[in-house]
Design an enzyme around this catalytic site. Sequence first.
Site, PDB file in Angstrom:
ATOM      1  N   ALA A  29      12.803  62.466 -40.969  1.00 45.03           N
ATOM      2  CA  ALA A  29      12.409  61.057 -40.977  1.00 45.03           C
ATOM      3  C   ALA A  29      12.039  60.602 -39.568  1.00 45.03           C
ATOM      4  CB  ALA A  29      13.547  60.210 -41.529  1.00 45.03           C
ATOM      5  N   ASN A  30      11.715  59.337 -39.399  1.00 44.18           N
ATOM      6  CA  ASN A  30      11.501  58.759 -38.067  1.00 44.18           C
ATOM      7  C   ASN A  30      12.136  57.368 -38.020  1.00 44.18           C
ATOM      8  OD1 ASN A  30       9.396  56.625 -38.623  1.00 44.18           O
ATOM      9  ND2 ASN A  30       8.348  58.427 -39.440  1.00 44.18           N
ATOM     10  N   ARG A  31      12.096  56.736 -36.858  1.00 44.89           N
ATOM     11  CA  ARG A  31      12.852  55.500 -36.626  1.00 44.89           C
ATOM     12  C   ARG A  31      12.116  54.217 -36.993  1.00 44.89           C
ATOM     13  NH1 ARG A  31      17.447  56.889 -34.172  1.00 44.89           N
ATOM     14  NH2 ARG A  31      17.424  58.821 -32.951  1.00 44.89           N
ATOM     15  N   ALA A  95       4.587  54.459 -40.503  1.00 41.46           N
ATOM     16  CA  ALA A  95       4.759  55.585 -39.572  1.00 41.46           C
ATOM     17  C   ALA A  95       4.918  56.841 -40.431  1.00 41.46           C
ATOM     18  CB  ALA A  95       5.979  55.365 -38.693  1.00 41.46           C
TER      19      ALA A  95
END
Length: 223
Positions: A29-31, A95
Amino acid sequence: APSGPLAGKHVIVTSGPTHEPIDPVRYIANRSSGRQGHAIAKAASEAGARVTLISGPVDLPDPRGVTTVHVESAREMLEAVERALPADIGIFAAAVADWRVADAGGQKIKKKEGTLPNLSLAENPDILATVSHLPQNRPALMVGFAAETENVIEHARQKLAKKGCDLIVANDVSPATGVMGGESNTVHLVTRSGIETWPTLSKTEVAERLVAHVGALIGGTEP
Ligand code: C5P
Protein backbone atom coordinates in the site's frame (compact mmCIF):
# COMPACT_ATOMS: atom_id res chain seq x y z
CA ALA A 1 -32.66 19.78 -10.98
CA PRO A 2 -29.24 20.72 -9.60
CA SER A 3 -27.87 24.13 -10.43
CA GLY A 4 -24.30 25.44 -10.41
CA PRO A 5 -21.35 25.67 -12.77
CA LEU A 6 -21.21 21.87 -13.29
CA ALA A 7 -24.96 21.20 -13.52
CA GLY A 8 -25.69 18.45 -16.06
CA LYS A 9 -22.10 17.18 -16.02
CA HIS A 10 -20.93 13.75 -14.93
CA VAL A 11 -17.58 13.86 -13.11
CA ILE A 12 -15.51 10.78 -12.25
CA VAL A 13 -13.02 11.27 -9.41
CA THR A 14 -10.44 8.71 -8.26
CA SER A 15 -9.10 9.01 -4.73
CA GLY A 16 -7.02 7.27 -2.09
CA PRO A 17 -4.33 4.61 -2.33
CA THR A 18 -4.68 1.17 -3.84
CA HIS A 19 -3.95 -2.05 -1.97
CA GLU A 20 -2.18 -4.74 -3.96
CA PRO A 21 -2.59 -8.21 -2.48
CA ILE A 22 0.46 -10.34 -1.67
CA ASP A 23 -1.75 -13.17 -0.41
CA PRO A 24 -5.27 -13.19 1.12
CA VAL A 25 -4.09 -11.41 4.29
CA ARG A 26 -1.17 -9.19 3.21
CA TYR A 27 -0.89 -6.27 0.81
CA ILE A 28 1.34 -3.51 -0.59
CA ALA A 29 0.00 0.00 0.00
CA ASN A 30 1.01 3.68 0.23
CA ARG A 31 0.31 6.56 2.61
CA SER A 32 -2.32 8.42 0.58
CA SER A 33 -5.20 9.58 2.82
CA GLY A 34 -7.67 10.35 0.02
CA ARG A 35 -8.31 13.81 1.51
CA GLN A 36 -7.66 15.79 -1.67
CA GLY A 37 -9.66 13.46 -3.93
CA HIS A 38 -12.63 13.25 -1.58
CA ALA A 39 -12.64 17.07 -1.21
CA ILE A 40 -12.76 17.36 -5.03
CA ALA A 41 -15.71 14.93 -5.24
CA LYS A 42 -17.60 16.95 -2.64
CA ALA A 43 -16.80 20.29 -4.33
CA ALA A 44 -17.89 18.95 -7.75
CA SER A 45 -21.15 17.72 -6.25
CA GLU A 46 -21.75 21.11 -4.62
CA ALA A 47 -21.11 22.70 -8.03
CA GLY A 48 -24.11 20.73 -9.36
CA ALA A 49 -22.33 17.78 -11.03
CA ARG A 50 -23.35 14.14 -10.84
CA VAL A 51 -20.26 12.65 -9.25
CA THR A 52 -18.93 9.09 -9.24
CA LEU A 53 -16.10 8.71 -6.73
CA ILE A 54 -13.94 5.62 -7.20
CA SER A 55 -12.08 5.24 -3.93
CA GLY A 56 -9.32 2.97 -2.74
CA PRO A 57 -9.26 1.97 0.95
CA VAL A 58 -9.49 5.17 3.06
CA ASP A 59 -10.63 6.14 6.55
CA LEU A 60 -12.97 8.84 5.23
CA PRO A 61 -16.78 8.76 5.09
CA ASP A 62 -18.44 8.62 1.66
CA PRO A 63 -19.21 12.24 0.69
CA ARG A 64 -22.94 12.97 0.78
CA GLY A 65 -24.72 13.14 -2.55
CA VAL A 66 -21.87 11.35 -4.32
CA THR A 67 -22.03 7.81 -5.76
CA THR A 68 -19.00 6.16 -4.14
CA VAL A 69 -17.55 2.91 -5.47
CA HIS A 70 -15.07 1.16 -3.17
CA VAL A 71 -12.19 -0.75 -4.69
CA GLU A 72 -8.93 -2.22 -3.45
CA SER A 73 -6.45 -2.75 -6.28
CA ALA A 74 -5.39 -0.71 -9.32
CA ARG A 75 -6.98 -3.20 -11.68
CA GLU A 76 -10.28 -2.98 -9.78
CA MET A 77 -10.02 0.82 -9.88
CA LEU A 78 -9.58 0.82 -13.68
CA GLU A 79 -12.55 -1.54 -14.09
CA ALA A 80 -14.75 0.66 -11.89
CA VAL A 81 -13.73 3.78 -13.83
CA GLU A 82 -14.53 2.05 -17.14
CA ARG A 83 -17.92 0.99 -15.79
CA ALA A 84 -18.66 4.57 -14.69
CA LEU A 85 -17.99 6.00 -18.18
CA PRO A 86 -19.16 7.99 -20.09
CA ALA A 87 -18.31 11.18 -18.26
CA ASP A 88 -17.67 14.80 -19.12
CA ILE A 89 -14.76 15.26 -16.74
CA GLY A 90 -12.22 12.90 -15.12
CA ILE A 91 -10.22 14.09 -12.12
CA PHE A 92 -7.79 11.34 -11.14
CA ALA A 93 -6.30 12.08 -7.75
CA ALA A 94 -5.72 8.51 -6.57
CA ALA A 95 -2.22 7.37 -5.58
CA VAL A 96 -2.32 4.21 -7.66
CA ALA A 97 0.33 1.59 -6.85
CA ASP A 98 2.79 1.26 -9.71
CA TRP A 99 3.28 -2.46 -9.17
CA ARG A 100 1.31 -5.45 -7.97
CA VAL A 101 2.53 -8.88 -6.92
CA ALA A 102 2.62 -10.95 -10.10
CA ASP A 103 0.89 -14.10 -8.88
CA ALA A 104 -0.75 -13.30 -5.56
CA GLY A 105 -1.88 -16.70 -4.33
CA GLY A 106 -5.18 -17.78 -2.85
CA GLN A 107 -3.49 -19.12 0.28
CA LYS A 108 -1.53 -17.34 2.99
CA ILE A 109 2.21 -17.63 2.39
CA LYS A 110 3.60 -19.85 5.16
CA LYS A 111 6.77 -19.02 7.04
CA LYS A 112 9.35 -21.69 6.34
CA GLU A 113 12.62 -22.03 8.18
CA GLY A 114 15.65 -21.18 6.10
CA THR A 115 13.78 -19.82 3.06
CA LEU A 116 12.35 -16.43 2.12
CA PRO A 117 9.35 -15.87 -0.13
CA ASN A 118 10.23 -14.41 -3.51
CA LEU A 119 7.79 -11.76 -4.61
CA SER A 120 7.91 -10.89 -8.29
CA LEU A 121 6.17 -7.72 -9.37
CA ALA A 122 4.08 -6.83 -12.41
CA GLU A 123 3.29 -3.34 -13.69
CA ASN A 124 -0.17 -1.97 -12.95
CA PRO A 125 -2.25 -0.25 -15.62
CA ASP A 126 -1.92 3.55 -15.68
CA ILE A 127 -5.56 4.52 -15.22
CA LEU A 128 -5.13 8.19 -16.13
CA ALA A 129 -3.17 7.37 -19.31
CA THR A 130 -5.57 4.57 -20.31
CA VAL A 131 -8.69 6.73 -20.01
CA SER A 132 -7.00 9.81 -21.54
CA HIS A 133 -6.11 7.75 -24.62
CA LEU A 134 -9.52 6.10 -25.13
CA PRO A 135 -10.53 6.45 -28.78
CA GLN A 136 -14.19 6.55 -27.78
CA ASN A 137 -15.67 7.56 -24.46
CA ARG A 138 -12.78 9.83 -23.44
CA PRO A 139 -14.10 12.51 -21.10
CA ALA A 140 -13.79 15.95 -22.70
CA LEU A 141 -11.54 17.10 -19.86
CA MET A 142 -8.99 14.87 -18.12
CA VAL A 143 -7.14 16.10 -15.03
CA GLY A 144 -4.20 14.36 -13.37
CA PHE A 145 -2.06 15.07 -10.33
CA ALA A 146 1.69 15.05 -9.95
CA ALA A 147 3.47 14.99 -6.62
CA GLU A 148 7.10 15.88 -7.16
CA THR A 149 10.06 16.65 -4.96
CA GLU A 150 12.14 18.52 -7.56
CA ASN A 151 11.80 20.20 -10.98
CA VAL A 152 8.06 20.28 -10.30
CA ILE A 153 7.00 22.19 -13.40
CA GLU A 154 9.27 20.34 -15.83
CA HIS A 155 8.12 16.95 -14.56
CA ALA A 156 4.49 18.05 -14.73
CA ARG A 157 4.92 19.10 -18.37
CA GLN A 158 6.39 15.70 -19.20
CA LYS A 159 3.55 13.96 -17.36
CA LEU A 160 0.94 16.00 -19.27
CA ALA A 161 2.40 14.78 -22.56
CA LYS A 162 2.97 11.18 -21.52
CA LYS A 163 -0.43 10.65 -19.91
CA GLY A 164 -2.38 12.52 -22.57
CA CYS A 165 -4.44 14.52 -20.08
CA ASP A 166 -5.44 18.19 -20.43
CA LEU A 167 -4.35 19.52 -17.06
CA ILE A 168 -1.87 18.47 -14.39
CA VAL A 169 -2.19 19.73 -10.85
CA ALA A 170 1.40 19.65 -9.66
CA ASN A 171 2.53 20.01 -6.11
CA ASP A 172 5.88 20.11 -4.38
CA VAL A 173 5.92 17.37 -1.77
CA SER A 174 9.56 17.71 -0.73
CA PRO A 175 9.82 17.18 3.05
CA ALA A 176 10.43 20.91 3.77
CA THR A 177 6.95 21.81 2.44
CA GLY A 178 4.99 19.73 4.96
CA VAL A 179 2.37 18.94 2.29
CA MET A 180 2.51 15.16 2.80
CA GLY A 181 -0.10 14.36 5.43
CA GLY A 182 -0.61 18.07 6.03
CA GLU A 183 -3.71 20.21 5.72
CA SER A 184 -2.51 22.59 3.05
CA ASN A 185 -1.18 22.43 -0.45
CA THR A 186 0.69 24.72 -2.86
CA VAL A 187 -0.15 23.76 -6.43
CA HIS A 188 0.71 24.71 -9.98
CA LEU A 189 -1.83 24.15 -12.77
CA VAL A 190 0.08 23.00 -15.84
CA THR A 191 -1.60 22.89 -19.26
CA ARG A 192 -0.25 22.93 -22.81
CA SER A 193 -0.76 26.68 -22.88
CA GLY A 194 0.90 27.66 -19.63
CA ILE A 195 1.28 27.51 -15.86
CA GLU A 196 -0.78 29.04 -13.11
CA THR A 197 0.55 28.99 -9.54
CA TRP A 198 -1.88 29.27 -6.68
CA PRO A 199 -1.07 30.49 -3.17
CA THR A 200 -0.87 27.96 -0.34
CA LEU A 201 -4.43 26.83 0.34
CA SER A 202 -6.22 24.17 2.35
CA LYS A 203 -7.07 20.96 0.47
CA THR A 204 -10.74 22.03 0.58
CA GLU A 205 -9.87 25.38 -1.01
CA VAL A 206 -7.73 23.65 -3.66
CA ALA A 207 -10.73 21.41 -4.43
CA GLU A 208 -13.16 24.33 -4.71
CA ARG A 209 -10.85 26.40 -6.90
CA LEU A 210 -10.06 23.40 -9.10
CA VAL A 211 -13.76 22.69 -9.62
CA ALA A 212 -14.38 26.35 -10.53
CA HIS A 213 -11.42 26.27 -12.93
CA VAL A 214 -12.62 23.04 -14.56
CA GLY A 215 -16.13 24.47 -14.86
CA ALA A 216 -14.73 27.50 -16.68
CA LEU A 217 -12.63 25.31 -19.01
CA ILE A 218 -15.52 23.00 -19.89
CA GLY A 219 -17.90 25.93 -20.23
CA GLY A 220 -15.55 27.37 -22.82
CA THR A 221 -14.83 30.59 -20.94
CA GLU A 222 -11.46 31.65 -19.62
CA PRO A 223 -10.98 30.66 -15.98
O1 C5P B 1 2.91 8.71 -12.60
P1 C5P B 1 2.36 9.35 -11.38
O2 C5P B 1 1.90 8.37 -10.34
O3 C5P B 1 3.20 10.45 -10.81
O4 C5P B 1 1.09 10.10 -11.98
C1 C5P B 1 0.19 10.72 -11.20
C2 C5P B 1 -1.14 10.82 -11.91
O5 C5P B 1 -1.45 9.63 -12.66
C3 C5P B 1 -2.24 10.93 -10.89
O6 C5P B 1 -3.27 11.69 -11.46
C4 C5P B 1 -2.63 9.47 -10.67
O7 C5P B 1 -3.94 9.35 -10.17
C5 C5P B 1 -2.50 8.90 -12.06
N1 C5P B 1 -2.14 7.47 -12.11
C6 C5P B 1 -3.08 6.52 -12.52
N2 C5P B 1 -2.73 5.19 -12.60
C7 C5P B 1 -1.49 4.79 -12.29
C8 C5P B 1 -0.51 5.74 -11.87
C9 C5P B 1 -0.89 7.06 -11.78
O8 C5P B 1 -4.24 6.90 -12.80
N3 C5P B 1 -1.17 3.50 -12.38
